[in-house]
Design a protein around this motif. Structure first.
Motif, PDB file in Angstrom:
ATOM      1  N   TYR A 175       4.052 -23.306  35.856  1.00 41.67           N
ATOM      2  CA  TYR A 175       4.150 -24.279  36.948  1.00 41.67           C
ATOM      3  C   TYR A 175       2.850 -24.227  37.739  1.00 41.67           C
ATOM      4  CZ  TYR A 175       6.745 -27.133  40.304  1.00 41.67           C
ATOM      5  OH  TYR A 175       7.212 -28.185  41.101  1.00 41.67           O
ATOM      6  N   VAL A 176       2.023 -25.275  37.542  1.00 44.74           N
ATOM      7  CA  VAL A 176       0.700 -25.316  38.157  1.00 44.74           C
ATOM      8  C   VAL A 176       0.479 -26.684  38.798  1.00 44.74           C
ATOM      9  CG1 VAL A 176      -0.309 -23.626  36.565  1.00 44.74           C
ATOM     10  CG2 VAL A 176      -0.339 -26.058  35.967  1.00 44.74           C
ATOM     11  N   SER A 177      -0.618 -26.763  39.568  1.00 42.84           N
ATOM     12  CA  SER A 177      -1.001 -28.017  40.207  1.00 42.84           C
ATOM     13  C   SER A 177      -1.882 -28.804  39.260  1.00 42.84           C
ATOM     14  CB  SER A 177      -1.739 -27.750  41.520  1.00 42.84           C
ATOM     15  OG  SER A 177      -0.905 -27.086  42.442  1.00 42.84           O
ATOM     16  N   ILE A 178      -1.506 -30.060  39.032  1.00 42.13           N
ATOM     17  CA  ILE A 178      -2.286 -30.952  38.168  1.00 42.13           C
ATOM     18  C   ILE A 178      -3.028 -31.923  39.077  1.00 42.13           C
ATOM     19  CG2 ILE A 178      -2.168 -32.653  36.320  1.00 42.13           C
ATOM     20  CD1 ILE A 178       0.393 -31.359  35.383  1.00 42.13           C
ATOM     21  N   PRO A 179      -4.370 -32.014  38.938  1.00 41.83           N
ATOM     22  CA  PRO A 179      -5.130 -32.903  39.813  1.00 41.83           C
ATOM     23  C   PRO A 179      -4.563 -34.330  39.805  1.00 41.83           C
ATOM     24  CG  PRO A 179      -6.610 -31.531  38.549  1.00 41.83           C
ATOM     25  CD  PRO A 179      -5.233 -31.305  37.997  1.00 41.83           C
ATOM     26  N   ASP A 180      -4.331 -34.833  41.040  1.00 38.67           N
ATOM     27  CA  ASP A 180      -3.842 -36.209  41.277  1.00 38.67           C
ATOM     28  C   ASP A 180      -2.439 -36.437  40.704  1.00 38.67           C
ATOM     29  OD1 ASP A 180      -6.318 -36.704  42.463  1.00 38.67           O
ATOM     30  OD2 ASP A 180      -7.188 -37.446  40.569  1.00 38.67           O
ATOM     31  N   ASN A 181      -1.722 -35.372  40.316  1.00 45.76           N
ATOM     32  CA  ASN A 181      -0.374 -35.531  39.755  1.00 45.76           C
ATOM     33  C   ASN A 181       0.607 -34.491  40.328  1.00 45.76           C
ATOM     34  OD1 ASN A 181      -0.418 -37.636  37.309  1.00 45.76           O
ATOM     35  ND2 ASN A 181      -2.336 -36.482  37.274  1.00 45.76           N
ATOM     36  N   GLY A 182       0.233 -33.797  41.336  1.00 49.63           N
ATOM     37  CA  GLY A 182       1.138 -32.815  41.923  1.00 49.63           C
ATOM     38  C   GLY A 182       1.349 -31.629  41.018  1.00 49.63           C
ATOM     39  N   LYS A 183       2.478 -30.887  41.232  1.00 51.74           N
ATOM     40  CA  LYS A 183       2.782 -29.684  40.439  1.00 51.74           C
ATOM     41  C   LYS A 183       3.717 -30.058  39.294  1.00 51.74           C
ATOM     42  CE  LYS A 183       2.885 -25.744  42.275  1.00 51.74           C
ATOM     43  NZ  LYS A 183       3.178 -24.469  43.005  1.00 51.74           N
ATOM     44  N   ASP A 184       3.394 -29.498  38.148  1.00 50.77           N
ATOM     45  CA  ASP A 184       4.192 -29.783  36.940  1.00 50.77           C
ATOM     46  C   ASP A 184       3.888 -28.697  35.910  1.00 50.77           C
ATOM     47  OD1 ASP A 184       5.818 -30.930  35.057  1.00 50.77           O
ATOM     48  OD2 ASP A 184       5.004 -32.952  35.324  1.00 50.77           O
ATOM     49  N   LYS A 185       4.528 -28.824  34.757  1.00 50.44           N
ATOM     50  CA  LYS A 185       4.250 -27.886  33.667  1.00 50.44           C
ATOM     51  C   LYS A 185       2.826 -28.081  33.157  1.00 50.44           C
ATOM     52  CE  LYS A 185       9.041 -27.479  32.023  1.00 50.44           C
ATOM     53  NZ  LYS A 185       9.962 -27.652  30.872  1.00 50.44           N
ATOM     54  N   LEU A 186       2.264 -26.980  32.625  1.00 46.76           N
ATOM     55  CA  LEU A 186       0.864 -27.018  32.177  1.00 46.76           C
ATOM     56  C   LEU A 186       0.678 -28.004  31.031  1.00 46.76           C
ATOM     57  CD1 LEU A 186      -1.987 -25.872  32.465  1.00 46.76           C
ATOM     58  CD2 LEU A 186      -1.334 -24.022  30.909  1.00 46.76           C
ATOM     59  N   ASN A 187       1.622 -28.076  30.131  1.00 47.05           N
ATOM     60  CA  ASN A 187       1.437 -28.989  29.004  1.00 47.05           C
ATOM     61  C   ASN A 187       1.584 -30.444  29.412  1.00 47.05           C
ATOM     62  OD1 ASN A 187       4.172 -28.987  29.442  1.00 47.05           O
ATOM     63  ND2 ASN A 187       4.732 -28.947  27.264  1.00 47.05           N
ATOM     64  N   ALA A 188       2.109 -30.684  30.620  1.00 51.73           N
ATOM     65  CA  ALA A 188       2.197 -32.059  31.103  1.00 51.73           C
ATOM     66  C   ALA A 188       0.816 -32.619  31.388  1.00 51.73           C
ATOM     67  CB  ALA A 188       3.064 -32.130  32.358  1.00 51.73           C
TER      68      ALA A 188
END
Length: 478
Positions: free
Chosen positions: A271-284
């Protein structure tokens, strides 16, 4: 004295024979009788016993011969020589030492220098022809009565001649062979490098993590099914098309300037922060923005600068395993996953391509995603060990298919080349530190069940990698 004395023994004096036509002086000649001169009256003998002297002197009275007395010894006849005024020759023993030493040897008979004259014989046609070889022609004799040397036998003229031994240059041939080998390897490398599929994975963005010491690779195993037929999808148990391409395996490999290589497994459900997409799974991040967004998300979450990127799909992974003839893996626990198409018993065994793919993808275990990461590290270590072994590198019939299948199934960044991949495999051939990011627990979120990192330990963990230092022992997980 040894020798003959001409005064006392004239008979033994050796006199050369006279020339032809002259009387022999060696034999005594009778005295010449004077011719009577009619004008001269015979002289009266004063004494009847006086006889004329044969030497021409006046008559000397000779006593009458007496038959009763013994005959008087006649003085031997002396040889009269024309050169009487000269001294008679002396014997060898009477000559002075100087003359005896300088005595010339007797002249030799003249040597015959030519063959005798041959007489021609008339040829008679009435006689039957004779089959014989012609008489050999007389050859002139040379000095020493030696015949001239004959011609050398056929094929031996050059053999008898001393040949100049050629110098061997083994070092020169070794250099030629080494040069040809280097050129062949270089040509093969450039040929394979051209078969790599390149994508723009590493891009610049605002506030990007600065370059860190050492070399960092991001290895991704995607569930892409591109290029697979329906039979291959069934064989590999991929489950058909399931939407956007996602990642089943994410690994961060750190190659330090000195020391052991560290291979870190990043759970795909982290569970990490994805730039411009909030927090989600890494493979997302990979499903949303592809390799570029995934690289950016990893750099922000770890603080480590990514230098190289490589991605492999299902078909490529199975092809690499089959090119090596299977990989031997020691399975700690039995795994039965119909969705992955495997039923593996515990123990060491050799896995082919489809079995190895199901082994690294399955989550049908007690710890699910954690066990999968352990299986991936276990299989990756066995794969690199066999791929970089001497038996594989020295066998061109194994090395060439392996290299061809690898480059044909990989996607790399635009700045990556085949020699970069070779350096990666070479750095992982020995003792490699295989671990995972420190895990803090699990949590159910709107994205599903996710993996939480231990922020304190994870911070220390990635700080050591960014500083090109060994990871502390208390942060390593087996």
């Amino acid at each position: 004295m040894n020798g003959d004395d001409p005064q006392f023994n004239a008979r033994r004096h050796r006199v050369p024979p006279p020339p032809p036509g002259q009387p022999d002086a060696r034999r005594p000649q009778p005295p010449a009788r004077p011719h009577p001169d009619p004008r001269r009256q015979p002289q009266q003998r004063e004494n009847p016993g006086q006889q004329p002297d044969p030497r021409g002197r006046p008559g000397v009275r000779q006593p009458p011969p007496n038959r009763d007395q013994a005959p008087r010894q006649v003085e031997p006849t002396k040889v009269m020589r024309r050169d009487a005024d000269k001294a008679p020759p002396l014997a060898y023993s009477q000559r002075p030492p100087e003359q005896a030493a300088t005595r010339n040897p007797p002249p030799r008979a003249p040597r015959q220098t030519h063959a005798p004259t041959q007489r021609p014989e008339p040829f008679d046609d009435r006689q039957s022809p004779r089959r014989h070889s012609p008489a050999p022609r007389p050859m002139p004799q040379r000095e020493g009565n030696q015949p001239p040397p004959g011609p050398p036998p056929a094929g031996q003229g050059r053999a008898d001649r001393p040949r100049k031994r050629r110098k061997r240059h083994p070092f020169r041939w070794f250099l030629v062979f080494l040069l040809v080998l280097i050129l062949a390897i270089a040509g093969a490398v450039f040929h394979l490098d051209g078969k790599l599929v390149r994508i723009a994975a590493l891009v610049q963005y605002s506030n990007r993590v600065a370059d860190t010491p050492g070399t960092n690779w991001l290895l991704v195993g995607s569930d892409g099914r591109g290029g697979l037929s329906s039979e291959q999808e069934q064989e590999l148990a991929t489950g058909g098309e399931v939407g956007p391409e996602r990642t089943d395996t994410i690994m961060l490999v750190h190659i330090p300037k000195s020391g052991a290589t560290t291979m870190v497994s990043l759970p795909r459900d982290s569970y990490v922060s994805i730039p411009d997409n909030g927090k989600d799974k890494l493979n997302a991040a990979f499903a949303i923005g592809g390799p570029q967004l995934l690289v950016q998300t990893v750099e922000i979450a770890t603080g480590v600068h990514i230098d190289h990127y490589a991605q492999v799909g299902f078909a490529g992974f199975a092809g690499i395993v089959d090119a090596l003839g299977g990989i031997e893996v020691c399975v700690p626990k039995a795994i039965n996953d119909p969705l992955a198409g495997i039923d593996i018993q515990p123990g060491c065994q050799t896995m082919d391509g489809p079995t190895a793919l199901g082994f690294v993808r399955t989550r049908a275990t007690a710890l699910a995603d954690i066990d999968r990461m352990n299986n991936q590290r276990l299989f990756m270590a066995a794969l690199l060990k066999k791929a970089t072994s001497g038996a594989t590198l020295a066998n061109p019939f194994t090395l060439w298919p392996l290299a061809s299948d690898t480059v044909g199934s990989l996607k790399v960044d635009n700045g990556d080349h085949l020699w970069h991949l070779g350096k990666l495999g070479w750095s992982m051939r020995g003792d490699t530190v295989a671990t995972t990011v420190p895990i803090g627990g699990f949590e159910d979120t709107s994205s599903g069940n996710v993996v939480l990192w231990d922020k304190t330990k994870a911070s220390r963990f990635f700080e050591a990698l960014a500083s090109d230092k060994p990871v502390p022992e208390d942060l390593l997980s087996q």
